[in-house]
Write a protein that holds these residues in place. Structure first.
Motif, PDB file in Angstrom:
ATOM      1  N   THR A 369      48.688  51.783  33.039  1.00 13.27           N
ATOM      2  CA  THR A 369      47.492  51.141  32.117  1.00 13.27           C
ATOM      3  C   THR A 369      46.803  50.030  33.423  1.00 13.27           C
ATOM      4  O   THR A 369      45.650  49.900  33.379  1.00 13.27           O
ATOM      5  CB  THR A 369      48.001  50.343  31.171  1.00 13.27           C
ATOM      6  N   GLU A 370      47.537  49.357  34.043  1.00 10.94           N
ATOM      7  CA  GLU A 370      47.223  48.226  35.050  1.00 10.94           C
ATOM      8  C   GLU A 370      46.596  49.184  36.110  1.00 10.94           C
ATOM      9  O   GLU A 370      45.480  48.646  36.574  1.00 10.94           O
ATOM     10  CB  GLU A 370      48.365  47.479  35.569  1.00 10.94           C
ATOM     11  N   MET A 371      46.991  50.550  36.333  1.00 11.49           N
ATOM     12  CA  MET A 371      46.251  51.076  37.468  1.00 11.49           C
ATOM     13  C   MET A 371      44.826  51.532  37.020  1.00 11.49           C
ATOM     14  O   MET A 371      43.939  51.570  37.954  1.00 11.49           O
ATOM     15  CB  MET A 371      47.159  52.490  37.642  1.00 11.49           C
ATOM     16  N   TRP A 372      44.498  51.916  35.818  1.00 13.00           N
ATOM     17  CA  TRP A 372      43.298  52.184  35.416  1.00 13.00           C
ATOM     18  C   TRP A 372      42.235  51.008  35.486  1.00 13.00           C
ATOM     19  O   TRP A 372      41.276  51.135  35.639  1.00 13.00           O
ATOM     20  CB  TRP A 372      43.451  52.909  33.744  1.00 13.00           C
ATOM     21  N   ASP A 373      43.147  49.880  34.958  1.00 14.86           N
ATOM     22  CA  ASP A 373      42.064  48.687  34.835  1.00 14.86           C
ATOM     23  C   ASP A 373      41.698  48.463  36.633  1.00 14.86           C
ATOM     24  O   ASP A 373      40.534  48.073  36.863  1.00 14.86           O
ATOM     25  CB  ASP A 373      42.925  47.517  34.861  1.00 14.86           C
ATOM     26  N   LYS A 374      42.537  48.670  37.706  1.00 16.96           N
ATOM     27  CA  LYS A 374      41.986  48.476  39.016  1.00 16.96           C
ATOM     28  C   LYS A 374      40.998  49.564  39.476  1.00 16.96           C
ATOM     29  O   LYS A 374      40.055  49.104  39.750  1.00 16.96           O
ATOM     30  CB  LYS A 374      43.394  48.605  39.716  1.00 16.96           C
ATOM     31  N   MET A 375      40.900  50.671  38.843  1.00 18.90           N
ATOM     32  CA  MET A 375      39.993  51.711  39.025  1.00 18.90           C
ATOM     33  C   MET A 375      38.886  51.409  38.499  1.00 18.90           C
ATOM     34  O   MET A 375      38.027  51.548  39.073  1.00 18.90           O
ATOM     35  CB  MET A 375      40.677  53.130  38.500  1.00 18.90           C
ATOM     36  N   LYS A 376      38.918  50.790  37.181  1.00 16.89           N
ATOM     37  CA  LYS A 376      37.787  50.427  36.584  1.00 16.89           C
ATOM     38  C   LYS A 376      36.972  49.222  37.390  1.00 16.89           C
ATOM     39  O   LYS A 376      35.838  49.196  37.617  1.00 16.89           O
ATOM     40  CB  LYS A 376      37.750  50.168  35.239  1.00 16.89           C
ATOM     41  N   GLN A 379      35.309  50.593  40.317  1.00 21.76           N
ATOM     42  CA  GLN A 379      34.105  51.370  40.212  1.00 21.76           C
ATOM     43  C   GLN A 379      32.894  50.265  39.528  1.00 21.76           C
ATOM     44  O   GLN A 379      31.723  50.497  40.256  1.00 21.76           O
ATOM     45  CB  GLN A 379      34.161  52.229  38.903  1.00 21.76           C
ATOM     46  N   ASP A 380      33.222  49.374  39.151  1.00 23.85           N
ATOM     47  CA  ASP A 380      32.384  48.142  38.640  1.00 23.85           C
ATOM     48  C   ASP A 380      31.829  47.673  39.759  1.00 23.85           C
ATOM     49  O   ASP A 380      30.582  47.034  40.143  1.00 23.85           O
ATOM     50  CB  ASP A 380      32.592  47.302  37.690  1.00 23.85           C
ATOM     51  N   LEU A 381      32.809  47.311  40.890  1.00 24.05           N
ATOM     52  CA  LEU A 381      32.409  46.372  42.000  1.00 24.05           C
ATOM     53  C   LEU A 381      31.549  47.411  42.906  1.00 24.05           C
ATOM     54  O   LEU A 381      30.363  46.740  43.466  1.00 24.05           O
ATOM     55  CB  LEU A 381      33.395  45.896  42.830  1.00 24.05           C
TER      56      LEU A 381
END
Length: 451
Positions: A369-376, A379-381
């Motif tokens: 879950t933390e990995m998906w948060d890092k991925m998002k 993408q946003d940045l």
């Protein structure tokens, strides 16, 4: 000139008829004789229009016959050699929206009715989200048959136009997030995708997995076994898994992976995962196809020196230490600390993002879950800074040159002059009578002087 352009745009878009027998802009593909147009009012406007940068395109005019212009409504307009386009005045200035119908028509002129119906059926089914049409479309682009290659290019062009239109409706933002997953053999890539993919589909995403399997260098076959590790995900209707063989292509991907990504996005999938074959330090071709490149490493995968060796490590946007559970937690923590310190020594490739190192476990779900948060966050940045758009544009150029390279080599091998000399020069190289370098030079000279 700007006033002239704006006037043309207003006439084109509003379809306003000018008074006193003057022409009307229309999107109907009829044509009329320009000398007769120039005899009528607004002849200076028309002459100026033809001297403007509209020249590479052609306009279509209709006369107002009911006003008694005396001008035939549809006569040849070919003498100018102009082509049809729409001009739109956008907030950031004048831009062109090219009509690709002419290009597609040129490519499909030699197609039979059956072939055209086949391409239309695939395109219609694909954009409607039919998995069977997506699978058949990827099979078509993977074909090496010359005729099927032509059909594939027409399908890709149609999907590309559709994709661009959808992106414009989305305010220019990408419709899908492309993620490349790479790592050495046995790193747990397929097991990770099984758990990660289920998590994404449960959150409402549509996921496409392009899994690449190695081809045998002796038999040429491929097991295509990655999908067997994704039993739950393969039954999920919001996920599509497509295994493909490398067929000798280096870099961990296939020669058509880029095109398969485009078809998947056209089919409505918003997250595209590309799982490469087990790779080494210098195989990172997938990084030129995706928005984010993730490197999966098993615990006890070397020391800090491996991270300083550049190669695939410096291309990674995120490093994930897999199998961080049970007895492997301690070595996973150690390798995480070593890679964190190693990445500090590498030059940053982005102004807004510094690569991270995390620990995950597909068995227990820890860290995913933390990995998906890092991925998002990535993408946003990248979207906010504009780096993502620039990266995709650069990737299109790399893709074009890769295809040119492949086509030139194939053309070289199949050219009659070269093909005749290849067996003779190969025999001399095998016998030691000729060095490989000299043989290559002779073949290249034969190819250059073929005319």
């Amino acid at each position: 000139m700007d006033l002239l352009r704006k006037t043309a745009i207003q006439l084109w878009e509003s379809q306003i008829t000018l008074s006193h027998n003057r022409p009307v802009f229309s999107s109907v593909p009829n044509e009329m004789n320009i000398p007769k147009l120039l005899q009528h009012p607004h002849q200076h406007f028309l002459k100026g229009l033809l001297r403007s940068p509209f020249r590479p395109y052609h306009f279509i005019f209709h006369s107002s016959a009911h006003l008694g212009s005396g001008m035939p409504p549809a006569q040849p307009f070919n003498s100018l050699g102009l082509h049809c386009t729409k001009w739109m005045l956008l907030s950031n200035g004048l831009k062109r929206k090219l009509c690709v119908q002419t290009t597609l028509k040129e490519h499909t002129e030699g197609f039979s009715d059956k072939e055209q119906r086949f391409v239309d059926k695939l395109y219609t089914g694909l954009i409607q989200g039919q998995r069977a049409c997506l699978a058949e479309g990827i099979t078509l682009i993977e074909s090496t048959h010359s005729r099927k290659k032509e059909l594939a290019q027409v399908l890709l062009q149609k999907v590309l136009v559709y994709h661009r239109e959808r992106e414009q409706l989305n305010k220019g933002k990408p419709l899908a997030f492309r993620v490349g997953l790479s790592g050495p053999p046995g790193a747990g890539k397929s097991t990770f995708i099984e758990y990660f993919g289920k998590m994404l589909t449960e959150r409402g995403h549509k996921l496409s997995v392009l899994a690449v399997d190695p081809s045998s260098c002796t038999s040429g076959g491929s097991l295509l076994g990655d999908k067997t590790r994704m039993t739950e995900l393969s039954r999920d209707m919001n996920a599509y898994i497509r295994p493909s063989p490398t067929r000798g292509t280096l870099g961990g991907v296939t020669r058509t992976t880029n095109e398969a990504i485009l078809l998947c996005e056209g089919g409505g999938y918003d997250i595209i995962l590309i799982e490469t074959v087990g790779v080494g330090q210098s195989e990172f071709a997938v990084a030129d196809m995706v928005d984010m490149f993730i490197l999966l490493l098993p615990p006890a995968g070397g020391d800090e020196l491996q991270g300083i060796k550049r190669g695939i490590i410096e291309m990674a946007d995120l490093v994930a230490i897999t199998k961080s559970d049970g007895d492997l937690i301690v070595p996973a923590r150690r390798i995480q600390a070593e890679y964190v310190s190693a990445l500090k020594l590498l030059r940053r490739r982005s102004k807004v993002w510094r690569p991270k190192v995390i620990r995950i476990s597909a068995r227990s779900g820890e860290g995913i879950t933390e990995m998906w948060d890092k991925m998002k966050e990535f993408q946003d940045l990248m979207l906010a800074s504009g780096e993502l758009s620039a990266k995709r544009q650069k990737q299109q150029k790399v893709w074009m040159w890769n295809l040119i390279q492949e086509s030139v080599l194939e053309h070289f091998r199949t050219h009659p002059t070269v093909r005749e000399q290849i067996p003779l020069l190969e025999k001399k190289v095998l016998s030691g009578a000729l060095s490989p370098g000299l043989a290559a030079d002779l073949l290249l000279k034969a190819f250059q002087s073929r005319d």
